[in-house]
Scaffold this motif. Structure first.
Motif, mmCIF file in Angstrom:
data_model
loop_
_atom_site.group_PDB
_atom_site.id
_atom_site.type_symbol
_atom_site.label_atom_id
_atom_site.label_comp_id
_atom_site.label_asym_id
_atom_site.label_seq_id
_atom_site.Cartn_x
_atom_site.Cartn_y
_atom_site.Cartn_z
ATOM 1 N N ASN A 12 0.822 -1.293 -0.126
ATOM 2 C CA ASN A 12 0.093 -0.117 0.201
ATOM 3 C C ASN A 12 0.919 1.175 0.031
ATOM 4 O OD1 ASN A 12 0.083 0.886 3.006
ATOM 5 N ND2 ASN A 12 -0.159 -1.214 3.204
ATOM 6 N N ALA A 20 -3.641 3.949 -1.870
ATOM 7 C CA ALA A 20 -3.761 2.935 -2.931
ATOM 8 C C ALA A 20 -3.133 1.482 -2.378
ATOM 9 C CB ALA A 20 -2.661 3.314 -4.226
ATOM 10 N N LYS A 21 -3.938 0.607 -2.653
ATOM 11 C CA LYS A 21 -3.612 -0.871 -2.385
ATOM 12 C C LYS A 21 -3.161 -1.545 -3.778
ATOM 13 C CE LYS A 21 -5.672 -1.842 1.996
ATOM 14 N NZ LYS A 21 -4.465 -1.872 2.702
ATOM 15 N N HIS A 22 -1.967 -2.573 -3.717
ATOM 16 C CA HIS A 22 -1.577 -2.742 -5.034
ATOM 17 C C HIS A 22 -1.680 -4.214 -5.033
ATOM 18 C CE1 HIS A 22 1.139 0.665 -4.502
ATOM 19 N NE2 HIS A 22 0.327 1.129 -5.174
ATOM 20 N N VAL A 42 -0.349 -4.719 -13.666
ATOM 21 C CA VAL A 42 -0.718 -3.717 -12.640
ATOM 22 C C VAL A 42 -2.175 -3.982 -12.325
ATOM 23 C CG1 VAL A 42 -1.025 -1.269 -11.994
ATOM 24 C CG2 VAL A 42 1.266 -2.110 -13.172
ATOM 25 N N ASN A 44 -4.113 -1.771 -9.487
ATOM 26 C CA ASN A 44 -4.068 -0.740 -8.194
ATOM 27 C C ASN A 44 -5.572 -0.407 -7.766
ATOM 28 O OD1 ASN A 44 -1.439 -0.787 -8.462
ATOM 29 N ND2 ASN A 44 -1.225 1.375 -9.089
ATOM 30 N N ASP A 45 -5.701 -0.428 -6.459
ATOM 31 C CA ASP A 45 -7.110 -0.167 -5.833
ATOM 32 C C ASP A 45 -6.711 1.256 -5.198
ATOM 33 O OD1 ASP A 45 -9.402 0.206 -4.368
ATOM 34 O OD2 ASP A 45 -9.248 -1.677 -3.645
ATOM 35 N N ASP A 46 -7.114 2.211 -5.824
ATOM 36 C CA ASP A 46 -7.133 3.665 -5.798
ATOM 37 C C ASP A 46 -8.083 4.406 -5.155
ATOM 38 O OD1 ASP A 46 -4.492 3.272 -6.705
ATOM 39 O OD2 ASP A 46 -4.906 4.342 -8.412
ATOM 40 N N TYR A 114 -10.214 1.061 -10.057
ATOM 41 C CA TYR A 114 -9.187 0.073 -10.094
ATOM 42 C C TYR A 114 -8.400 0.732 -11.253
ATOM 43 C CZ TYR A 114 -11.741 -3.333 -7.347
ATOM 44 O OH TYR A 114 -12.094 -3.946 -6.157
#
Length: 232
Positions: A12, A20-22, A42, A44-46, A114
């Motif tokens: 994160n 963000a969580k990756h 990639v 990413n949960d932004d 996402y």
């Protein structure tokens, strides 16, 4: 085979305006076990704060899919594109030989999305941008293809990668059976709710890498939303 990537195991980043969580590690010091899945590079949960966003910056030779989960995303780029993407809708940007763009939270609530990057089948090509609406009612109880590099997927936004992005919503106790080609891998994220994937319980914001499996059985324990990349 399933490899469960639980929310708490994700790398994160927190910059104040961006949290963000990756699902796939994108920087040194991230979870070394969370490698790319097929051509999915990639995920990413932004979450972008009200008034926040990415100023103009560039990309090259990458297929970038943005799935808006909450709020309104504003987009501008060097092609002259200017758009607003609302929750449930999708944006695709083929970077090709190079494109610069800016993206901002244009709503009055935190913007959740996402960011999914796919490796293109070939490098180069003219950059392109597109977006379209995908009503959630259309994907009730089934996967709908949102973006695809396969011409048979009519209605999907085109990408230049051997992959497809799908989404579904399930009511509690509903099930989905999905078939993957023998050579394909997939990555699935539970956007909301709780489900079991081939018997593996998963909570909201968890992800799972699916490899060496052709049949995917998903059962919802409660009302749930799923997003998946068939990563070719």
């Amino acid at each position: 085979m399933l490899t469960h990537r639980r929310r708490e195991s994700l790398s994160n980043a927190d910059f104040g305006w961006l949290r963000a969580k990756h699902h796939i590690t994108v920087f040194d010091g991230g979870n070394p076990d969370h490698e790319p899945v097929g051509n999915l590079m990639v995920w990413n949960d932004d979450e972008i704060a009200v008034g926040g966003g990415f100023p103009f910056h560039g990309h090259q030779d990458m297929e970038i899919i943005t799935y808006v989960r909450q709020g309104v995303l504003g987009h501008r780029d060097t092609l002259g594109s200017d758009g607003l993407i609302h929750a449930g809708d999708v944006q695709v940007m083929s970077a090709g030989t190079g494109i610069r763009h800016a993206e901002f939270n244009k709503g009055d609530v935190p913007l959740k999305l996402y960011q999914i990057w796919l490796q293109p089948r070939t490098v180069g090509g003219a950059p392109q941008w597109n977006t379209r609406q995908f009503p959630k009612a259309d994907r009730s109880g089934r996967f709908v293809v949102l973006a695809s590099g396969f011409p048979d997927d009519e209605g999907a936004l085109p990408v230049r990668a051997d992959a497809r992005v799908l989404a579904a919503t399930l009511k509690a106790s509903e099930q989905i059976h999905h078939v993957l080609a023998p050579s394909h891998s997939a990555y699935l994220v539970v956007a909301s709710g709780r489900v079991a994937v081939n018997g593996e319980p998963m909570n909201a914001y968890d992800g799972v890498a699916i490899t060496h499996a052709t049949n995917v059985e998903i059962v919802a324990f409660e009302d749930s939303e799923l997003v998946m990349v068939d990563a070719g």
